[in-house]
Design an enzyme around this catalytic site. Structure first.
Site, PDB file in Angstrom:
ATOM      1  N   HIS A 222       5.802 -12.169   5.867  1.00  0.00           N
ATOM      2  CA  HIS A 222       5.679 -11.696   4.487  1.00  0.00           C
ATOM      3  C   HIS A 222       7.047 -11.406   3.909  1.00  0.00           C
ATOM      4  CE1 HIS A 222       5.446  -8.281   7.246  1.00  0.00           C
ATOM      5  NE2 HIS A 222       6.046  -7.559   6.304  1.00  0.00           N
ATOM      6  N   MET A 223       7.109 -11.526   2.598  1.00  0.00           N
ATOM      7  CA  MET A 223       8.334 -11.266   1.861  1.00  0.00           C
ATOM      8  C   MET A 223       8.101 -10.031   0.998  1.00  0.00           C
ATOM      9  SD  MET A 223       9.925 -13.980  -0.822  1.00  0.00           S
ATOM     10  CE  MET A 223      10.574 -15.103   0.373  1.00  0.00           C
TER      11      MET A 223
ATOM     12  N   ILE B  15       0.828  -1.217   0.000  1.00  0.00           N
ATOM     13  CA  ILE B  15       0.000   0.000   0.000  1.00  0.00           C
ATOM     14  C   ILE B  15       0.866   1.272   0.000  1.00  0.00           C
ATOM     15  CG2 ILE B  15      -0.256   0.370   2.515  1.00  0.00           C
ATOM     16  CD1 ILE B  15      -3.290   0.661   1.987  1.00  0.00           C
TER      17      ILE B  15
ATOM     18  N   ASN C 177      11.469  -8.928   7.009  1.00  0.00           N
ATOM     19  CA  ASN C 177      11.771  -8.266   8.275  1.00  0.00           C
ATOM     20  C   ASN C 177      11.287  -9.149   9.427  1.00  0.00           C
ATOM     21  OD1 ASN C 177      12.774  -5.966   6.951  1.00  0.00           O
ATOM     22  ND2 ASN C 177      10.721  -5.104   6.755  1.00  0.00           N
TER      23      ASN C 177
HETATM   24  P1  5GP Z   1       7.028  -4.858   7.475  1.00  0.00           P
HETATM   25  O1  5GP Z   1       7.602  -3.554   7.939  1.00  0.00           O
HETATM   26  O2  5GP Z   1       6.171  -5.515   8.532  1.00  0.00           O
HETATM   27  O3  5GP Z   1       8.077  -5.776   6.934  1.00  0.00           O
HETATM   28  O4  5GP Z   1       6.128  -4.507   6.234  1.00  0.00           O
HETATM   29  C1  5GP Z   1       4.750  -4.348   6.280  1.00  0.00           C
HETATM   30  C2  5GP Z   1       4.345  -3.791   4.950  1.00  0.00           C
HETATM   31  O5  5GP Z   1       2.940  -3.892   4.824  1.00  0.00           O
HETATM   32  C3  5GP Z   1       4.712  -2.310   4.775  1.00  0.00           C
HETATM   33  O6  5GP Z   1       5.543  -2.153   3.630  1.00  0.00           O
HETATM   34  C4  5GP Z   1       3.355  -1.640   4.600  1.00  0.00           C
HETATM   35  O7  5GP Z   1       3.380  -0.563   3.691  1.00  0.00           O
HETATM   36  C5  5GP Z   1       2.472  -2.773   4.132  1.00  0.00           C
HETATM   37  N1  5GP Z   1       1.071  -2.611   4.471  1.00  0.00           N
HETATM   38  C6  5GP Z   1       0.565  -2.211   5.675  1.00  0.00           C
HETATM   39  N2  5GP Z   1      -0.772  -2.179   5.635  1.00  0.00           N
HETATM   40  C7  5GP Z   1      -1.124  -2.571   4.383  1.00  0.00           C
HETATM   41  C8  5GP Z   1      -2.408  -2.727   3.739  1.00  0.00           C
HETATM   42  O8  5GP Z   1      -3.467  -2.520   4.314  1.00  0.00           O
HETATM   43  N3  5GP Z   1      -2.383  -3.144   2.450  1.00  0.00           N
HETATM   44  C9  5GP Z   1      -1.209  -3.389   1.786  1.00  0.00           C
HETATM   45  N4  5GP Z   1      -1.314  -3.776   0.504  1.00  0.00           N
HETATM   46  N5  5GP Z   1      -0.004  -3.248   2.362  1.00  0.00           N
HETATM   47  C10 5GP Z   1       0.038  -2.843   3.648  1.00  0.00           C
END
Ligand code: 5GP
Length: 116
Positions: free
Chosen positions: A102-103, A33, A89
């Site tokens: 997640h990747m 997003i 992460n």
């Molecule tokens: P993290 O920091 O946990 O590795 O990455 C989480 C990712 O999820 C971030 O890059 C963030 O922008 C994305 N993200 C958070 N909320 C949403 C959402 O509602 N939809 C989508 N498509 N991505 C999201």
């Protein structure tokens, strides 16, 4: 016990509407997003795994599938030759914000070598 679904569970159950780039029996991919690069795709298992710390040998197939599909998406998006980065992460120091494994697939511009 906290039964509240997190964001990625809501995306999978379509409570949050998100276009899927790819889905099969094991994994799902969709655009981030808040993209950090022109191509920024998230690839997740279809079932809950909290962090990379929570994987075990039963998850080998899904972990392999995540990488395989990342390479296929990179090719489809035409960034395979220019290159891309795969990131997972984990927990606080790894800057994990969504606690559902997640990747990240990042590409479309040159990155840098600074990780921490
Ligand atoms: P993290 O920091 O946990 O590795 O990455 C989480 C990712 O999820 C971030 O890059 C963030 O922008 C994305 N993200 C958070 N909320 C949403 C959402 O509602 N939809 C989508 N498509 N991505 C999201």
């Amino acid at each position: 016990m906290n039964n509240k679904k997190n964001i990625f569970q809501q995306i999978l159950s379509k409570e949050i509407v998100t276009d899927f780039i790819y889905q099969d029996d094991l994994i799902t991919a969709f655009n981030d997003i808040k993209p950090q690069s022109p191509i920024h795709v998230l690839i997740i298992p279809n079932f809950f795994i909290k962090t990379l710390n929570n994987v075990n040998y039963k998850h080998e197939l899904v972990l392999g599938r995540m990488l395989l599909v990342a390479s296929k998406i990179a090719k489809k998006k035409n960034i395979d030759k220019s290159g891309y980065r795969i990131v997972i992460n984990c927990n606080n120091d790894g800057c994990q914000t969504i606690f559902y494994l997640h990747m990240h697939l990042l590409g479309g511009r040159k990155g840098n070598n600074i990780f921490f």
